[in-house]
Design a protein around this motif. Structure first.
Motif, PDB file in Angstrom:
ATOM      1  N   VAL A  65       4.977  53.253  11.276  1.00 19.90           N
ATOM      2  CA  VAL A  65       3.879  52.864  10.391  1.00 19.90           C
ATOM      3  C   VAL A  65       2.759  53.898  10.463  1.00 19.90           C
ATOM      4  N   ALA A  66       2.452  54.365  11.664  1.00 25.47           N
ATOM      5  CA  ALA A  66       1.413  55.387  11.822  1.00 25.47           C
ATOM      6  C   ALA A  66       1.791  56.657  11.065  1.00 25.47           C
ATOM      7  N   TYR A  67       3.050  57.063  11.186  1.00 22.91           N
ATOM      8  CA  TYR A  67       3.530  58.259  10.486  1.00 22.91           C
ATOM      9  C   TYR A  67       3.422  58.074   8.969  1.00 22.91           C
ATOM     10  N   LEU A  68       3.894  56.939   8.480  1.00 24.33           N
ATOM     11  CA  LEU A  68       3.862  56.688   7.033  1.00 24.33           C
ATOM     12  C   LEU A  68       2.435  56.631   6.504  1.00 24.33           C
ATOM     13  N   ALA A  69       1.524  56.113   7.314  1.00 29.03           N
ATOM     14  CA  ALA A  69       0.122  56.028   6.893  1.00 29.03           C
ATOM     15  C   ALA A  69      -0.559  57.391   6.941  1.00 29.03           C
ATOM     16  N   GLY A  70       0.060  58.348   7.630  1.00 33.30           N
ATOM     17  CA  GLY A  70      -0.515  59.697   7.715  1.00 33.30           C
ATOM     18  C   GLY A  70      -1.356  59.920   8.954  1.00 33.30           C
ATOM     19  N   GLU A  72      -2.018  61.195  12.512  1.00 30.23           N
ATOM     20  CA  GLU A  72      -1.467  62.204  13.416  1.00 30.23           C
ATOM     21  C   GLU A  72      -1.624  61.708  14.849  1.00 30.23           C
ATOM     22  N   LEU A  73      -0.513  61.360  15.476  1.00 30.64           N
ATOM     23  CA  LEU A  73      -0.555  60.789  16.822  1.00 30.64           C
ATOM     24  C   LEU A  73      -0.720  61.844  17.903  1.00 30.64           C
ATOM     25  N   PHE A  74      -0.199  63.014  17.674  1.00 29.65           N
ATOM     26  CA  PHE A  74      -0.304  64.093  18.647  1.00 29.65           C
ATOM     27  C   PHE A  74      -0.986  65.272  17.972  1.00 29.65           C
ATOM     28  N   ARG A  75      -1.865  65.909  18.701  1.00 24.93           N
ATOM     29  CA  ARG A  75      -2.628  67.017  18.154  1.00 24.93           C
ATOM     30  C   ARG A  75      -1.683  68.108  17.659  1.00 24.93           C
ATOM     31  N   LYS A  84       7.380  70.794  22.377  1.00 28.60           N
ATOM     32  CA  LYS A  84       6.663  70.054  23.413  1.00 28.60           C
ATOM     33  C   LYS A  84       7.637  69.215  24.224  1.00 28.60           C
ATOM     34  N   GLN A  85       8.589  68.581  23.542  1.00 30.14           N
ATOM     35  CA  GLN A  85       9.599  67.784  24.240  1.00 30.14           C
ATOM     36  C   GLN A  85      10.429  68.667  25.159  1.00 30.14           C
ATOM     37  N   GLU A  86      10.758  69.846  24.694  1.00 34.21           N
ATOM     38  CA  GLU A  86      11.545  70.780  25.497  1.00 34.21           C
ATOM     39  C   GLU A  86      10.784  71.190  26.756  1.00 34.21           C
ATOM     40  N   ARG A  87       9.497  71.432  26.607  1.00 33.73           N
ATOM     41  CA  ARG A  87       8.673  71.833  27.754  1.00 33.73           C
ATOM     42  C   ARG A  87       8.591  70.705  28.787  1.00 33.73           C
ATOM     43  N   VAL A  88       8.399  69.468  28.312  1.00 37.63           N
ATOM     44  CA  VAL A  88       8.344  68.326  29.219  1.00 37.63           C
ATOM     45  C   VAL A  88       9.699  68.119  29.886  1.00 37.63           C
ATOM     46  N   ASN A  89      10.767  68.280  29.127  1.00 37.69           N
ATOM     47  CA  ASN A  89      12.106  68.131  29.694  1.00 37.69           C
ATOM     48  C   ASN A  89      12.347  69.167  30.786  1.00 37.69           C
ATOM     49  N   ASP A  90      11.889  70.390  30.583  1.00 35.71           N
ATOM     50  CA  ASP A  90      12.034  71.428  31.608  1.00 35.71           C
ATOM     51  C   ASP A  90      11.339  71.003  32.901  1.00 35.71           C
TER      52      ASP A  90
END
Length: 110
Positions: A65-70, A72-75, A84-90
């Motif tokens: 819903v947040a995405y559809l409303a526009g 931005e959850l992450f800067r 970012k996910q790859e960096r956290v996974n590392d």
């Protein structure tokens, strides 16, 4: 009989703020509750719960819903969510796979 879950004031306030931000984005787009709910594939009542910060709403629904409303959850600092996910996974790969409870040390000082 289901027991109710108690959340910290911080978590409740954060959920309420997120809901308010979703409502703001929806209103800025001049969408009705019914329009956004329809786009998200949820009921209007569920959207109302999300916008009120109801803690029982599924996280996936809230993010969608947040995405559809526009909202931005992450800067957006030029780095994609994938990188970012790859960096956290590392970082996670460097840590133990499981965390065990610490053993209490035996007090053998007589």
């Amino acid at each position: 009989m289901a027991t109710s879950r108690h959340y910290s004031a911080y978590s409740r306030n954060a959920a309420r703020l997120l809901g308010m931000q979703i409502r703001l984005c929806r209103k800025e787009k001049r969408w009705t509750e019914t329009e956004l709910a329809s786009r998200a594939g949820i009921s209007r009542a569920t959207l109302q719960k999300i916008e009120k910060g109801d803690m029982s709403c599924k996280l996936g629904l809230v993010f969608e819903v947040a995405y559809l409303a526009g909202l931005e959850l992450f800067r957006n600092d030029g780095e994609s969510l994938d990188s970012k996910q790859e960096r956290v996974n590392d970082k996670l790969l460097l840590l133990p796979k499981s965390i065990r409870e610490r053993r209490q040390e035996v007090d053998d000082d007589f």
